[in-house]
Design an enzyme around this catalytic site. Structure first.
Site, short mmCIF file in Angstrom:
data_model
loop_
_atom_site.label_atom_id
_atom_site.label_comp_id
_atom_site.label_asym_id
_atom_site.label_seq_id
_atom_site.Cartn_x
_atom_site.Cartn_y
_atom_site.Cartn_z
N TYR A 126 0.68 -1.16 0.08
CA TYR A 126 0.00 0.04 0.04
C TYR A 126 0.77 1.20 0.14
O TYR A 126 0.56 2.49 -0.34
CB TYR A 126 -1.01 -0.01 1.09
CG TYR A 126 -2.05 -1.22 1.30
CD1 TYR A 126 -2.41 -1.80 0.20
CD2 TYR A 126 -2.85 -1.39 2.39
CE1 TYR A 126 -3.09 -2.77 0.12
CE2 TYR A 126 -3.68 -2.08 2.48
CZ TYR A 126 -3.92 -3.22 1.07
OH TYR A 126 -4.97 -3.95 1.28
N LYS A 154 3.69 -15.57 2.35
CA LYS A 154 3.66 -16.14 1.14
C LYS A 154 4.95 -16.68 0.57
O LYS A 154 5.48 -16.02 -0.62
CB LYS A 154 2.88 -15.22 -0.07
CG LYS A 154 2.64 -15.88 -1.26
CD LYS A 154 1.30 -17.11 -1.01
CE LYS A 154 1.20 -17.60 -2.47
NZ LYS A 154 0.71 -18.87 -2.46
N ASP A 205 -2.64 -18.54 1.63
CA ASP A 205 -3.70 -19.43 1.17
C ASP A 205 -4.15 -20.19 1.86
O ASP A 205 -5.56 -20.67 2.29
CB ASP A 205 -3.48 -19.81 -0.11
CG ASP A 205 -1.84 -20.40 -0.44
OD1 ASP A 205 -1.03 -20.18 0.53
OD2 ASP A 205 -1.51 -21.15 -1.22
N ASP A 254 -5.14 -7.16 5.87
CA ASP A 254 -6.30 -6.25 5.32
C ASP A 254 -7.56 -7.51 5.17
O ASP A 254 -8.67 -7.23 5.39
CB ASP A 254 -6.06 -5.53 4.32
CG ASP A 254 -7.04 -4.51 3.86
OD1 ASP A 254 -8.35 -4.71 4.40
OD2 ASP A 254 -7.00 -3.97 2.81
N ASP A 305 -10.68 -8.98 7.79
CA ASP A 305 -12.29 -9.00 7.29
C ASP A 305 -12.79 -10.20 7.38
O ASP A 305 -13.89 -10.60 7.58
CB ASP A 305 -12.44 -8.27 6.05
CG ASP A 305 -12.57 -6.91 6.27
OD1 ASP A 305 -12.08 -6.57 7.39
OD2 ASP A 305 -12.98 -6.33 5.28
#
Ligand code: NAD
Length: 358
Positions: free
Chosen positions: A141, A190, A223, A247, A251
């Protein structure tokens, strides 16, 4: 204790839920003999309307001079025009940056009496108690981004970038929290694909091994984590991850307890005031109706007492009051499953009375 607390009610249901958070703070002050000095400032859409800026300088100054900040929510359809010069969310990003709040902390706790509100099966959700640490000021970001010509038209790029120091400080914060809980830390990355993730893995593994030998450390690929979070969420205690993965995962985690109106969050830095807020937005569809659930904001108050004021007993008193009120069967519309419900301010008053009585 004397403390200065800045209130940033913001837009939509923000002012309604912050008022109930303030009631809880006042009840704690009366019960435990503390004194709060409150200052209410503008942020978001209401600040744009009044001053042209989503974060007026006077708000920034007041926040920097405070011990802690309680925020409602920002945004709404009135300020959604994509051509607008400034948007409400800009205020939120700027205050996090100004205060160097690099860690977003989100507890995800399933309340037994509300488990049936979850979209998942009771046996999967009952007993879930997870604490997320999402890195907030680095990663993709904030890395270099742009567009350039391409034979097919254009290509666009974003850059994920982290340094050792950024990874160390949030790993320490998360590992310290794990020490006070079930002593398990899961780092999500990852690393099979991304070099940035390989650095995260090396650094966080070293920090926990060298500085927190009593904490059990594990790594999971993002994942796999996305699956485990809904198939076996009870296996997790504290989870730490970078900005983009956090992020998305926070959620996903927010769906476990079944209502947006129940989940608080904190944004913390190394020093200075923390920013506490419910995870939900300004809910324009219910703003002004007096039906918003104030419990996420009241639980954010508990986090404020714990993390910014080091008042653990008071924080637990607020959390226990919320438990008691829920166990007594009181519900706002969003968690009432069509049954009898109380208003925003009635729910706030029930918690206030319970804190006073405890
Ligand atoms: P939202 O969280 O505001 O609402 C989603 C749904 O949940 C709505 O149906 C709403 O009524 C319900 N809901 C939310 N909080 C509730 C509560 N306390 N009690 C009962 N029901 C509740 O998300 P949205 O509709 O996507 O966004 C609305 C506005 O809020 C947008 O402008 C968005 O940009 C902004 N937003 C702000 C923040 C923030 O300030 N941190 C976070 C998310 C969204």
């Amino acid at each position: 204790m004397d403390a200065k607390i800045v209130l940033l009610p913001g837009d939509g249901i923000g002012p309604e839920v912050v008022a109930e958070g303030q009631k809880a703070l006042n009840a704690v002050a009366r019960k435990f003999g503390h004194r709060w000095e409150f200052e209410t400032c503008l942020i978001g859409g209401c600040a744009i309307d009044a001053t042209g800026s989503a974060l007026p300088d006077v708000t920034t100054v007041a926040c920097k001079q405070s011990h802690a900040i309680l925020l409602g929510a920002v945004g709404g359809p009135k300020w959604d025009d994509p051509r607008a010069k400034t948007r409400p969310e800009a205020g939120l990003l700027k205050i996090r940056k100004e205060l160097q709040l690099f860690a977003n902390v989100r507890p995800v706790k399933a309340y037994d009496v509300l488990v049936d509100a979850s979209p998942l099966k009771r046996e999967i959700v009952a007993g879930v108690d997870i604490l997320f640490f999402r890195e907030l000021t680095g990663g993709i970001y904030f890395g270099e981004s742009g567009r350039r010509p391409h034979s097919s038209g254009e290509e666009a790029f974003n850059t994920m970038i982290y340094n050792t120091g950024e990874i160390e400080r949030i790993t320490r914060m998360a590992a310290r929290a794990a020490q006070g809980r079930r002593k398990k830390l899961t780092q999500v990355d990852k690393a099979n694909v991304l070099e940035v993730s390989r650095l995260w893995r090396e650094v966080s593994q070293r920090v926990v091994r060298d500085e927190f030998p009593d904490v059990q450390y594990e790594v999971l690929l993002v994942d796999a984590m996305a699956m485990h979070l809904i198939s076996k969420p009870k296996c997790f205690d504290v989870i730490v991850t970078e900005n983009l993965f956090g992020d998305i995962l926070t959620d996903e985690g927010a769906m476990l307890p079944g209502s947006m109106g129940m989940l608080p969050s904190a944004s913390l830095g190394s020093s200075g005031p923390g920013l506490y807020e419910p995870i939900h937005g300004s809910a324009p569809d219910i703003a002004g109706k007096g039906i918003a659930n104030p419990l996420a904001t009241i639980l954010a108050v508990a986090m404020l007492l714990r993390h910014s004021l080091s008042l653990e007993t008071e924080a637990r008193a607020v959390e226990a009051a919320v438990d008691t009120v829920l166990n007594a069967g009181h519900r706002t519309t969003d968690i009432a499953a069509g049954g009898k419900s109380v208003s925003t301010s009635e729910m706030g008053s029930l918690v206030e009375a319970q804190i006073t009585k405890s």
